[in-house]
Write a protein that holds these residues in place. Structure first.
Motif, mmCIF file in Angstrom:
data_model
loop_
_atom_site.group_PDB
_atom_site.id
_atom_site.type_symbol
_atom_site.label_atom_id
_atom_site.label_comp_id
_atom_site.label_asym_id
_atom_site.label_seq_id
_atom_site.Cartn_x
_atom_site.Cartn_y
_atom_site.Cartn_z
ATOM 1 N N LYS A 25 23.860 87.303 -28.081
ATOM 2 C CA LYS A 25 24.130 86.397 -29.206
ATOM 3 C C LYS A 25 25.271 86.902 -30.077
ATOM 4 N N ILE A 38 11.574 80.763 -29.021
ATOM 5 C CA ILE A 38 12.390 81.485 -29.993
ATOM 6 C C ILE A 38 12.316 82.963 -29.622
ATOM 7 N N ASP A 76 18.953 79.597 -32.512
ATOM 8 C CA ASP A 76 18.024 80.699 -32.268
ATOM 9 C C ASP A 76 16.945 80.323 -31.240
ATOM 10 N N GLU A 136 19.486 89.268 -27.871
ATOM 11 C CA GLU A 136 20.042 89.494 -29.206
ATOM 12 C C GLU A 136 21.459 90.054 -29.110
#
Length: 250
Positions: A110, A46, A244, A107
């Motif tokens: 994403k 993760i 995630d 991030e």
């Protein structure tokens, strides 16, 4: 299929994205090399950008790995070296991972409209090349860089990956000729990355003696991972973001 390279996350907001593309996040020293190793040895990851989020996962019983500016986190179970994870002991374990640059780039990826976000390193370059060819989608290579600035090692990887995609017998660098089965580019950054790779390919580590991050890591006594980092194809897996979590692409 088009290839483009983004040298730093700071440039990502200015990228004109394709309708369908695979984003390859790369931070070879050390985050994405570590991620490829964890996935190859049967773990899952993760990735989180913030320390607060990592602490939250730790409080809920998760294993945590990571660093900030070459310092292992005081609450983490592991640092950010791939050598810590070359063990079957991590099989079926989920590890929360946070780093200075790599997890920040993930991030950012994403938040794009990428069809897929995958992880690249020299350690999985052949598996990644084969995977990208099979997807038949445009490819964006997002270099994590160093605190939003350009770095040599990620750019070398971008050049190596692009060169491999173009070296497929069915691929043509400049002219797609309306054939959706070939890779092409008109991207200056990709050409620059490939030119850099041509200079460095016979001994990347020797070339990277001039790289600032090499010296930062050596000063912190993390140079034991250099040889592993720049050895091709020690990993056969391609980490892919699913929700995630990073898991092994099928």
């Amino acid at each position: 299929m088009k290839i483009q390279t983004v040298f730093t996350p700071a440039l990502y907001p200015f990228v004109k994205h394709s309708d369908e593309f695979v984003c390859v996040v790369v931070d070879v020293l050390r985050a994405t090399t570590t991620m490829c190793t964890i996935i190859d040895f049967g773990g899952e990851i993760i990735p989180v950008a913030s320390l607060d989020k990592a602490r939250e996962y730790k409080a809920n019983g998760y294993l945590v790995a990571g660093e900030r500016i070459e310092q292992t986190l005081d609450f983490a179970d592991f640092g950010n070296s791939a050598l810590n994870f070359r063990s079957d002991a991590i099989r079926n374990k989920t590890i929360v991972h946070t780093t200075t640059n790599g997890t920040q780039a993930i991030e950012l990826a994403k938040q794009s409209n990428a069809s897929q976000v995958v992880i690249g390193a020299f350690s999985n370059i052949s598996a990644l090349t084969d995977y990208l060819i099979a997807q038949k989608k445009d490819v964006e290579i997002l270099c994590s860089g160093w605190k939003n600035t350009f770095c040599l090692e990620d750019t070398l990887f971008a050049g190596a990956l692009a060169t491999r995609l173009f070296s497929n017998p069915n691929n043509v660098v400049l002219n797609p000729d309306n054939n959706d089965s070939v890779f092409y580019t008109h991207d200056d950054s990709t050409f620059a990355a490939m030119d850099l790779w041509q200079k460095a390919k016979y001994n990347p580590l020797k070339y990277l003696e001039k790289a600032s991050h090499i010296h930062r890591l050596r000063k912190a006594h993390f140079d034991d991972v250099f040889e592993y980092t720049f050895t091709l194809d020690t990993c056969k897996s391609v980490p892919i973001l699913c929700g995630d979590k990073l898991i092994k692409a099928e």
